[in-house]
Scaffold this motif. Structure first.
Motif, mmCIF file in Angstrom:
data_model
loop_
_atom_site.group_PDB
_atom_site.id
_atom_site.type_symbol
_atom_site.label_atom_id
_atom_site.label_comp_id
_atom_site.label_asym_id
_atom_site.label_seq_id
_atom_site.Cartn_x
_atom_site.Cartn_y
_atom_site.Cartn_z
ATOM 1 N N THR A 1 59.993 59.245 27.554
ATOM 2 C CA THR A 1 59.299 60.538 27.621
ATOM 3 C C THR A 1 57.864 60.400 28.130
ATOM 4 O OG1 THR A 1 58.844 60.241 25.283
ATOM 5 C CG2 THR A 1 60.685 61.701 25.851
ATOM 6 N N ALA A 2 57.275 59.234 27.966
ATOM 7 C CA ALA A 2 55.915 59.020 28.480
ATOM 8 C C ALA A 2 55.652 57.521 28.535
ATOM 9 C CB ALA A 2 54.888 59.694 27.575
ATOM 10 N N ALA A 3 54.707 57.137 29.385
ATOM 11 C CA ALA A 3 54.349 55.724 29.492
ATOM 12 C C ALA A 3 52.838 55.630 29.642
ATOM 13 C CB ALA A 3 55.046 55.091 30.695
ATOM 14 N N ARG A 4 52.225 54.692 28.916
ATOM 15 C CA ARG A 4 50.760 54.601 28.951
ATOM 16 C C ARG A 4 50.344 53.137 28.991
ATOM 17 N NH1 ARG A 4 47.203 53.932 24.936
ATOM 18 N NH2 ARG A 4 48.770 54.249 23.302
ATOM 19 N N TRP A 5 49.428 52.830 29.929
ATOM 20 C CA TRP A 5 48.896 51.467 30.031
ATOM 21 C C TRP A 5 47.752 51.322 29.054
ATOM 22 C CZ3 TRP A 5 49.600 46.690 31.555
ATOM 23 C CH2 TRP A 5 48.514 45.841 31.813
ATOM 24 N N ASP A 6 47.821 50.309 28.214
ATOM 25 C CA ASP A 6 46.743 50.047 27.266
ATOM 26 C C ASP A 6 45.933 48.865 27.785
ATOM 27 O OD1 ASP A 6 45.073 49.724 25.160
ATOM 28 O OD2 ASP A 6 46.596 48.962 23.772
ATOM 29 N N GLN A 7 44.726 49.174 28.239
ATOM 30 C CA GLN A 7 43.897 48.145 28.879
ATOM 31 C C GLN A 7 43.525 47.043 27.875
ATOM 32 O OE1 GLN A 7 43.138 48.142 32.264
ATOM 33 N NE2 GLN A 7 42.410 46.084 31.800
ATOM 34 N N ALA A 8 43.333 47.424 26.600
ATOM 35 C CA ALA A 8 42.882 46.437 25.611
ATOM 36 C C ALA A 8 43.928 45.344 25.405
ATOM 37 C CB ALA A 8 42.579 47.140 24.290
ATOM 38 N N THR A 9 45.192 45.766 25.282
ATOM 39 C CA THR A 9 46.241 44.759 25.048
ATOM 40 C C THR A 9 46.919 44.344 26.349
ATOM 41 O OG1 THR A 9 47.854 46.513 24.734
ATOM 42 C CG2 THR A 9 46.782 45.644 22.744
ATOM 43 N N GLU A 10 46.577 45.034 27.435
ATOM 44 C CA GLU A 10 47.215 44.808 28.730
ATOM 45 C C GLU A 10 48.732 44.917 28.604
ATOM 46 O OE1 GLU A 10 45.606 41.106 30.129
ATOM 47 O OE2 GLU A 10 43.939 42.129 31.097
ATOM 48 N N ARG A 11 49.151 46.004 27.976
ATOM 49 C CA ARG A 11 50.587 46.264 27.830
ATOM 50 C C ARG A 11 50.868 47.731 28.065
ATOM 51 N NH1 ARG A 11 53.295 41.991 25.333
ATOM 52 N NH2 ARG A 11 55.015 43.288 24.654
ATOM 53 N N TRP A 12 52.085 48.017 28.453
ATOM 54 C CA TRP A 12 52.553 49.394 28.587
ATOM 55 C C TRP A 12 53.186 49.832 27.273
ATOM 56 C CZ3 TRP A 12 51.864 52.910 32.394
ATOM 57 C CH2 TRP A 12 51.404 52.438 33.633
#
Ligand code: N01
Length: 898
Positions: free
Chosen positions: A125-136
């Motif tokens: 339903t949604a996808a978000r890049w998390d810069q802190a953990t470098e993970r989607w």
């Protein structure tokens, strides 16, 4: 924490509120998703695939409508990554049905035990890049969210059906079906009045079978399509023999082919064949029943030249007229609004013949558009059709629809992909997007995808992506992201490629034109599967050009740049020359070099027909000089262009630029007279210039006898010939004539110094080399003579010269001296126009019919010559690649091309 540890600790947590941690999340379990799972698992990555359906299959899961089959032969439309898999599965038909292909994908899933890593009935339903953990972080509509280092969209190009955009669909009281979402249970159509809206591949495959069942079928057609009979049955014996004779070789050939099926590249152009020869080729292709064969094997110019393509279209139209008995219905079924192949052609079984059935009615929506759907059926602006069932075969929001269906996909800085793609998809290689680290698309927009055998393209993408992940794991990098420069460069390369085909001249789902409000532009990569593969490989071999890589314990690596700056066809020519491993011309000696050039020219495609070609001689200073005259087919007298061939004052003759002279004669509508001036080392400086001058004067004096307009001539030349043409203008001014109305200088030699940047930047690798230029100069001219304006015209007086058109090419050692000459002419008050050809090499414009991207440059040259001669602007025949097709409806893309 390293990926493997994260995965090991959390990969079991698949439900409830726990986040499911994996190295790689894949969306989709069709051809692409299954192969990804197999490879990722084999290479030690933890992974999960999220699939909306309750089983594997992707497009073959959803598209179950009657008649659904593949339209690439099944021996080609299958995985090739495992030879054992190939021998474990036997296809029953040339074109397998949807159930058989679905069984095959199920078989593959079982064979590699893939289902255990697939979460079915799960939509992202949604996808978000998390810069802190470098993970989607992916959220889903069913079960745990997924956290992954790499996020791969394997969502397919034609997975998101588009709404029908017709008022009143909800009011209809009967049954409604979409071909792209066909029910799993049997749909009973017997005895019913059925309407099918749409005549793309899905409509064309289903209509004949629906007609057999229904009491009455009404087909609502907006745009007629070209369809070729499949002649389905057993796999074609000759193709099977080829495959079985050398399976590995056959597969490898497919990987490097134009469309992912091993077929040779045609070299003969339509205009080199007679009518009966063309008809024979067409009939053969019709009998074979293979779309890629029909689209690529008739003649070389069928996909790139409006005229070459129109011949195919006309032969198709004849067939439709023969099959369909009612001439009025046949006329409605015949496509006129797009070039053959620009819109996806279809493969059919009895499609046209179905319209001879008494229970089938064709409604031509161009003549009576649908007004609305009512409770009882469909209303056009002329009639009402009461029906029990409506089948929407109205297509897909192609290429971007399924990717954007996951919304939002938020990359670095929280930017949403839908916003970034609001004006059309932008990608690097069709695989990645700037601002979205570690996100990959399998067969995304910007890759060959739908213009190829999808399975070949899928395997190439999956291998490329997984190989990159392995390389990153080995080197310690944890993020990868395309740079803006690379992405812009790819957009430009895509645009360059699309000028080579006719796709931009039609309103299709390839261009986004089928979805109201969608940004328009050619979305798939049109440069071909083999060239694309070589570019992807080059990105890697040149140190990940266009990518920024980072990792916790390693210095950032960013090899910023554009992977392709050459025009696509120029790149192919250079690659081909490199593969030939030719000895440098200057190592062959003058005679050896001449023999080599003669042999090379003999293999070149013949030039186009002109009105007349006449060989003759004219009196030179020390005896006759040969010439070849090219006369247009139009009534004369014509202005005369005296032309000087290239070859460094050492090589070539009056015939050596034959294709260029023919082409320019046709485009400009002028006589071209190519002069056989004498060469060094036998005749050194200033023989070439003086011969050129004598010839120009004689032609000017005998213009009337040659069928030309008396009064003045024009001069033109390429390379050393451009040098001679420039020099002649100075001599004619200083020696009292002849009168020269204009000069066309194509990549001319203008000066004897070698220190301008282009001599270094383009010293090697672009056909004309610096060392070959040194050799030419040494043979023609002693150092003491080089500053003489009769060989270095840049050093002469430039005021009072005829108006000029100066062409230079970006990747030519002579580029900067050509530009310097153009600038100096302008500074001296001479009217001058410069064409600085981006992505071209020294010989781009004379390699007629090989370097198609040279066409627009030659069009401009011809227009300049006509201007110089005082003729009105006119488009001549043969503007392949630049002329628009006849389009029934005005369209942004076609208009832009125009
Ligand atoms: O969809 P399409 P498709 N009112 O977009 C018409 C692949 N495929 O599902 O052309 C009235 O081609 C529309 O008219 P127009 C293959 O690549 C492969 O058939 O927009 N009509 C058109 O006629 C194929 O190309 C296989 O004017 C409306 C039709 O609906 C791609 O999928 C089999 C309309 C849609 O045709 C898509 O094919 C099937 C409206 N409002 C598909 N809206 C194989 O054999 C649309 N149309 C492997």
């Amino acid at each position: 924490m390293p990926d493997a540890m994260v995965a090991a600790s959390n990969s079991q947590a698949t439900s409830g509120g726990t986040t499911h941690q994996v190295d790689v999340a894949v969306v989709g379990a069709g051809f692409a998703g299954l192969y990804l799972l197999q490879r990722l698992r084999k290479d030690g990555f933890t992974t999960v695939a999220l699939e909306e359906a309750d089983d594997v299959g992707g497009t073959w899961y959803w598209n179950r409508y009657p008649g659904a089959r593949c339209d690439i032969q099944t021996i080609d439309y299958c995985y090739t990554f495992d030879p054992e898999l190939e021998s474990a599965w036997k296809w029953s038909e040339k074109y397998a049905t949807q159930p058989e292909i679905l069984r095959y994908l199920g078989f593959v899933a079982d064979r590699y035990d893939l289902r255990r890593d697939i979460r079915f009935c799960t939509k992202v339903t949604a996808a978000r890049w998390d810069q802190a953990t470098e993970r989607w972080l992916l959220t889903t509509d069913n079960g745990a969210a997924v956290s992954c280092r790499y996020y791969i969209m394997a969502t397919g190009c034609l997975s998101s059906p588009k709404p029908p955009e017709i008022d009143g669909v909800k009011d209809f009281k009967g049954e409604v079906y979409f071909t792209g979402r066909w029910p799993h249970e049997e749909v009973k159509l017997a005895g019913k009045r059925v309407a099918v809206i749409g005549s793309g591949s899905s409509g064309i495959q289903s209509i004949p079978l629906i007609a057999e069942q229904a009491a009455h079928l009404t087909v609502f057609q907006r745009t007629p399509n070209f369809a070729l009979p499949a002649h389905n049955g057993a796999a074609t014996a000759d193709r099977v023999a080829l495959l079985e004779g050398d399976r590995a070789g056959y597969r490898e050939q497919a990987r490097w082919s134009g469309a992912g099926v091993p077929l040779p590249k045609q070299t003969v152009c339509s205009w080199q064949l007679s009518d009966p020869e063309r008809r024979e080729r067409f009939e053969n292709a019709w009998a074979i029943g293979d779309l890629i064969f029909m689209s690529s094997q008739l003649w070389a110019d069928q996909r790139v030249d409006v005229d070459g393509d129109a011949l195919v279209a006309e032969l198709f139209r004849e067939k439709i007229r023969t099959i369909v008995k009612d001439p009025g219905i046949a006329a409605s079924l015949i496509p006129y609004d797009h070039p053959f192949g620009a819109k996806r052609p279809c493969l059919d079984t009895n499609y046209y013949a179905t319209f001879n059935r008494p229970n089938v009615t064709l409604v031509n929506l161009r003549q009576e558009p649908i007004k609305s759907i009512m409770a009882s059926g469909i209303k056009t602006d002329k009639r009402t059709f009461d029906v029990d069932v409506i089948v929407f075969a109205t297509g897909f929001d192609a290429m971007t629809g399924a990717i954007m269906a996951v919304h939002p996909i938020k990359g670095r800085g929280g930017k949403s992909l839908s916003d970034i793609w609001a004006n059309g998809p932008q990608t690097y290689l069709g695989l990645t997007v700037t601002g979205f680290p570690n996100l990959f698309m399998i067969t995304g927009p910007g890759s060959p995808s739908v213009l190829s055998n999808m399975v070949v393209s899928i395997e190439q993408h999956v291998d490329w992506v997984v190989d990159r992940l392995i390389a990153m794991r080995e080197t310690g990098f944890t993020t990868l992201e395309a740079t803006e420069t690379a992405q812009h460069g790819w957009a430009r390369h895509m645009a360059d490629c699309s000028t080579l085909t006719l796709h931009r001249l039609a309103n299709t789902w390839y261009t986004g034109a089928n979805v109201p409000g969608k940004a328009q532009g050619v979305m798939p990569y049109t440069g071909g599967v083999g060239p694309y593969r070589s570019i992807c490989n080059e990105v890697v071999s040149r140190g990940m050009v266009g990518f920024r890589l980072t990792g916790p314990n390693i210095a950032e690596q960013c090899n910023d740049g554009e992977v392709v700056r050459l025009q696509p066809d120029v790149r192919l020519v250079l690659n081909m020359l490199e593969e030939m491993k030719l000895a440098p011309i200057e190592s062959l000696g003058a005679q050896g070099a001449r023999d080599f050039v003669a042999e090379f020219n003999a293999d070149r495609p013949a030039g186009r027909p002109v009105g007349e070609v006449v060989d003759g001689t004219l009196p030179g200073t020390d005896g006759p000089l040969p010439y070849r005259l090219y006369r247009p087919a139009t009534p004369g007298p014509h202005p005369i262009v005296v032309y000087f061939h290239g070859g460094g004052w050492v090589l070539g003759d009056q015939q050596s630029d034959d294709p260029y002279c023919r082409d320019m004669c046709r485009r400009s509508g002028m006589i071209f007279v190519s002069i056989g001036y004498r060469h060094a080392p036998e005749h050194r400086f200033p023989t070439a210039a003086e011969d050129g001058y004598v010839a120009t004067r004689w032609i000017s004096e005998h213009a009337g006898e040659l069928g030309g307009q008396p009064g003045s001539v024009l001069v033109a030349g390429w390379s050393a010939g451009g040098n001679i043409a420039a020099v002649i203008c100075q001599l004619a001014r200083d020696r009292g004539g002849p009168h020269i109305a204009g000069q066309l200088l194509v990549c001319p030699i203008t000066d004897c110094t070698f220190d301008r940047p282009s001599y270094n930047d383009n010293a090697t690798g672009y056909f004309l080399t610096r060392s070959l230029m040194y050799w030419f100069w040494d043979i023609y001219c002693s150092p003491a003579d080089r500053i003489d304006p009769r060989v270095s015209p840049l050093r002469g007086k430039l005021a009072g010269l005829p108006q000029a058109f100066v062409v230079t090419c970006e990747f030519d050692p002579l580029r900067d001296e050509g530009i310097a000459y153009g600038d100096a002419l302008a500074a001296a008050g001479v009217p001058v126009e410069q064409l600085k050809a981006r992505g071209h090499i020294h010989s781009s414009f004379t390699m007629v019919d090989v370097v198609i991207t040279g066409v627009s440059g030659r069009v401009q040259m011809a227009e300049a010559l006509r201007r110089f001669a005082g003729l009105p602007p006119e488009r001549k025949q043969g503007d392949e690649g630049v002329r628009p097709a006849r389009t029934a409806t005005p369209h942004k893309i076609a208009a832009a091309a125009e």
